[in-house]
Design a protein around this motif. Sequence first.
Motif, mmCIF file in Angstrom:
data_model
loop_
_atom_site.group_PDB
_atom_site.id
_atom_site.type_symbol
_atom_site.label_atom_id
_atom_site.label_comp_id
_atom_site.label_asym_id
_atom_site.label_seq_id
_atom_site.Cartn_x
_atom_site.Cartn_y
_atom_site.Cartn_z
ATOM 1 N N GLY A 1 -39.748 -50.417 -33.436
ATOM 2 C CA GLY A 1 -38.605 -49.516 -33.531
ATOM 3 C C GLY A 1 -38.962 -48.053 -33.644
ATOM 4 N N HIS A 2 -40.208 -47.693 -33.428
ATOM 5 C CA HIS A 2 -40.629 -46.298 -33.537
ATOM 6 C C HIS A 2 -41.057 -45.719 -32.194
ATOM 7 C CE1 HIS A 2 -40.896 -47.472 -37.775
ATOM 8 N NE2 HIS A 2 -40.619 -46.205 -38.011
ATOM 9 N N MET A 3 -40.531 -46.269 -31.103
ATOM 10 C CA MET A 3 -40.968 -45.810 -29.783
ATOM 11 C C MET A 3 -40.457 -44.395 -29.475
ATOM 12 S SD MET A 3 -42.849 -46.267 -27.283
ATOM 13 C CE MET A 3 -43.411 -47.904 -27.616
ATOM 14 N N MET A 4 -39.232 -44.068 -29.863
ATOM 15 C CA MET A 4 -38.712 -42.725 -29.574
ATOM 16 C C MET A 4 -39.508 -41.630 -30.291
ATOM 17 S SD MET A 4 -36.604 -42.966 -27.218
ATOM 18 C CE MET A 4 -35.905 -41.352 -27.175
ATOM 19 N N PRO A 5 -39.805 -41.756 -31.594
ATOM 20 C CA PRO A 5 -40.642 -40.721 -32.206
ATOM 21 C C PRO A 5 -42.017 -40.613 -31.543
ATOM 22 C CG PRO A 5 -39.588 -42.003 -33.923
ATOM 23 C CD PRO A 5 -39.292 -42.682 -32.616
ATOM 24 N N ILE A 6 -42.580 -41.743 -31.133
ATOM 25 C CA ILE A 6 -43.880 -41.717 -30.458
ATOM 26 C C ILE A 6 -43.771 -40.975 -29.134
ATOM 27 C CG2 ILE A 6 -45.607 -43.164 -29.323
ATOM 28 C CD1 ILE A 6 -45.120 -45.228 -31.557
ATOM 29 N N LEU A 7 -42.709 -41.254 -28.367
ATOM 30 C CA LEU A 7 -42.523 -40.578 -27.080
ATOM 31 C C LEU A 7 -42.313 -39.076 -27.262
ATOM 32 C CD1 LEU A 7 -40.299 -43.139 -25.152
ATOM 33 C CD2 LEU A 7 -42.689 -42.566 -24.735
ATOM 34 N N PHE A 8 -41.512 -38.694 -28.270
ATOM 35 C CA PHE A 8 -41.288 -37.272 -28.502
ATOM 36 C C PHE A 8 -42.572 -36.571 -28.947
ATOM 37 C CE2 PHE A 8 -36.694 -38.363 -28.824
ATOM 38 C CZ PHE A 8 -36.258 -37.488 -27.837
ATOM 39 N N MET A 9 -43.369 -37.229 -29.777
ATOM 40 C CA MET A 9 -44.635 -36.624 -30.196
ATOM 41 C C MET A 9 -45.601 -36.525 -29.021
ATOM 42 S SD MET A 9 -45.499 -37.718 -34.079
ATOM 43 C CE MET A 9 -45.489 -39.451 -33.799
ATOM 44 N N ALA A 10 -45.644 -37.541 -28.168
ATOM 45 C CA ALA A 10 -46.503 -37.492 -26.989
ATOM 46 C C ALA A 10 -46.075 -36.346 -26.073
ATOM 47 C CB ALA A 10 -46.464 -38.820 -26.249
ATOM 48 N N GLY A 11 -44.762 -36.174 -25.907
ATOM 49 C CA GLY A 11 -44.269 -35.047 -25.112
ATOM 50 C C GLY A 11 -44.648 -33.715 -25.730
ATOM 51 N N GLY A 12 -44.564 -33.627 -27.062
ATOM 52 C CA GLY A 12 -44.962 -32.403 -27.745
ATOM 53 C C GLY A 12 -46.443 -32.107 -27.591
ATOM 54 N N PHE A 13 -47.274 -33.146 -27.702
ATOM 55 C CA PHE A 13 -48.713 -32.957 -27.503
ATOM 56 C C PHE A 13 -49.014 -32.522 -26.073
ATOM 57 C CE2 PHE A 13 -49.418 -36.145 -31.086
ATOM 58 C CZ PHE A 13 -49.643 -35.145 -32.010
ATOM 59 N N PHE A 14 -48.267 -33.093 -25.115
ATOM 60 C CA PHE A 14 -48.459 -32.730 -23.719
ATOM 61 C C PHE A 14 -48.109 -31.259 -23.488
ATOM 62 C CE2 PHE A 14 -46.798 -32.418 -19.340
ATOM 63 C CZ PHE A 14 -47.955 -32.735 -18.651
ATOM 64 N N VAL A 15 -46.961 -30.820 -24.001
ATOM 65 C CA VAL A 15 -46.540 -29.423 -23.840
ATOM 66 C C VAL A 15 -47.507 -28.485 -24.559
ATOM 67 C CG1 VAL A 15 -44.718 -27.766 -24.422
ATOM 68 C CG2 VAL A 15 -44.122 -29.990 -23.446
ATOM 69 N N ALA A 16 -47.937 -28.856 -25.761
ATOM 70 C CA ALA A 16 -48.902 -28.026 -26.487
ATOM 71 C C ALA A 16 -50.227 -27.935 -25.732
ATOM 72 C CB ALA A 16 -49.118 -28.585 -27.890
ATOM 73 N N GLY A 17 -50.667 -29.072 -25.174
ATOM 74 C CA GLY A 17 -51.896 -29.060 -24.384
ATOM 75 C C GLY A 17 -51.782 -28.163 -23.161
ATOM 76 N N LEU A 18 -50.640 -28.243 -22.477
ATOM 77 C CA LEU A 18 -50.430 -27.362 -21.326
ATOM 78 C C LEU A 18 -50.409 -25.893 -21.747
ATOM 79 C CD1 LEU A 18 -47.725 -29.184 -19.162
ATOM 80 C CD2 LEU A 18 -50.148 -28.861 -18.669
ATOM 81 N N ALA A 19 -49.814 -25.603 -22.895
ATOM 82 C CA ALA A 19 -49.779 -24.221 -23.375
ATOM 83 C C ALA A 19 -51.184 -23.715 -23.695
ATOM 84 C CB ALA A 19 -48.878 -24.118 -24.608
ATOM 85 N N ILE A 20 -51.994 -24.564 -24.292
ATOM 86 C CA ILE A 20 -53.373 -24.168 -24.607
ATOM 87 C C ILE A 20 -54.170 -23.946 -23.330
ATOM 88 C CG2 ILE A 20 -55.545 -24.993 -25.611
ATOM 89 C CD1 ILE A 20 -53.800 -26.328 -27.794
ATOM 90 N N ILE A 21 -54.032 -24.853 -22.377
ATOM 91 C CA ILE A 21 -54.742 -24.707 -21.099
ATOM 92 C C ILE A 21 -54.287 -23.448 -20.383
ATOM 93 C CG2 ILE A 21 -54.994 -25.721 -18.797
ATOM 94 C CD1 ILE A 21 -54.971 -28.474 -20.208
ATOM 95 N N ALA A 22 -52.973 -23.183 -20.376
ATOM 96 C CA ALA A 22 -52.456 -21.976 -19.729
ATOM 97 C C ALA A 22 -52.972 -20.721 -20.420
ATOM 98 C CB ALA A 22 -50.930 -21.999 -19.725
ATOM 99 N N ALA A 23 -53.029 -20.730 -21.748
ATOM 100 C CA ALA A 23 -53.526 -19.561 -22.473
ATOM 101 C C ALA A 23 -55.004 -19.327 -22.185
ATOM 102 C CB ALA A 23 -53.292 -19.745 -23.974
ATOM 103 N N LEU A 24 -55.788 -20.393 -22.172
ATOM 104 C CA LEU A 24 -57.210 -20.242 -21.860
ATOM 105 C C LEU A 24 -57.412 -19.769 -20.425
ATOM 106 C CD1 LEU A 24 -58.674 -23.403 -23.614
ATOM 107 C CD2 LEU A 24 -58.894 -21.022 -24.334
ATOM 108 N N TYR A 25 -56.637 -20.308 -19.501
ATOM 109 C CA TYR A 25 -56.739 -19.893 -18.101
ATOM 110 C C TYR A 25 -56.353 -18.423 -17.942
ATOM 111 C CZ TYR A 25 -55.986 -19.913 -13.071
ATOM 112 O OH TYR A 25 -56.037 -19.640 -11.741
ATOM 113 N N TRP A 26 -55.313 -18.025 -18.670
ATOM 114 C CA TRP A 26 -54.841 -16.643 -18.602
ATOM 115 C C TRP A 26 -55.881 -15.680 -19.162
ATOM 116 C CZ3 TRP A 26 -50.239 -14.454 -21.851
ATOM 117 C CH2 TRP A 26 -49.873 -13.218 -21.366
ATOM 118 N N MET A 27 -56.553 -16.081 -20.261
ATOM 119 C CA MET A 27 -57.568 -15.199 -20.855
ATOM 120 C C MET A 27 -58.787 -15.036 -19.942
ATOM 121 S SD MET A 27 -57.573 -15.950 -24.976
ATOM 122 C CE MET A 27 -58.546 -17.399 -24.804
ATOM 123 N N TRP A 28 -59.162 -16.082 -19.226
ATOM 124 C CA TRP A 28 -60.373 -16.011 -18.411
ATOM 125 C C TRP A 28 -60.099 -15.742 -16.949
ATOM 126 C CZ3 TRP A 28 -61.897 -20.760 -21.558
ATOM 127 C CH2 TRP A 28 -62.601 -20.358 -22.689
#
Length: 106
Positions: free
Chosen positions: A78-105
């Motif tokens: 019964g905890h699939m929705m919180p897991i999916l939302f956290m996975a989506g958050g980790f994905f967006v955060a990862g993309l933001a980190i990659i974009a920031a690193l790409y932008w700096m270099w």
Amino acid sequence: MTNHDLNDGSAVKHRHRHEGPQKHIIAFVFSIILTLIAFATVAAGGVNIAFTVLLLLVMAVLQVLVQLGYWMHLKDKGHMMPILFMAGGFFVAGLAIIAALYWMWW
């Protein structure tokens, strides 16, 4: 008159399976061991820096999984929705980190 006599059958009974403290104790010990391994690696001093950083990242990921799985009970049904939302958050955060690193270099 018991509680069963008061129940007219309209309510669905759900039994909650009690785990007991065994799994929480195991998770706590595992968390302590992960922390001690990370601390010992840094305290040793003579360990390769790249290996130390990689080991610390692996220990951090394992620590997060133990914390979420056992202390936040995300391993239960019964905890699939919180897991999916956290996975989506980790994905967006990862993309933001990659974009920031790409932008700096760039």
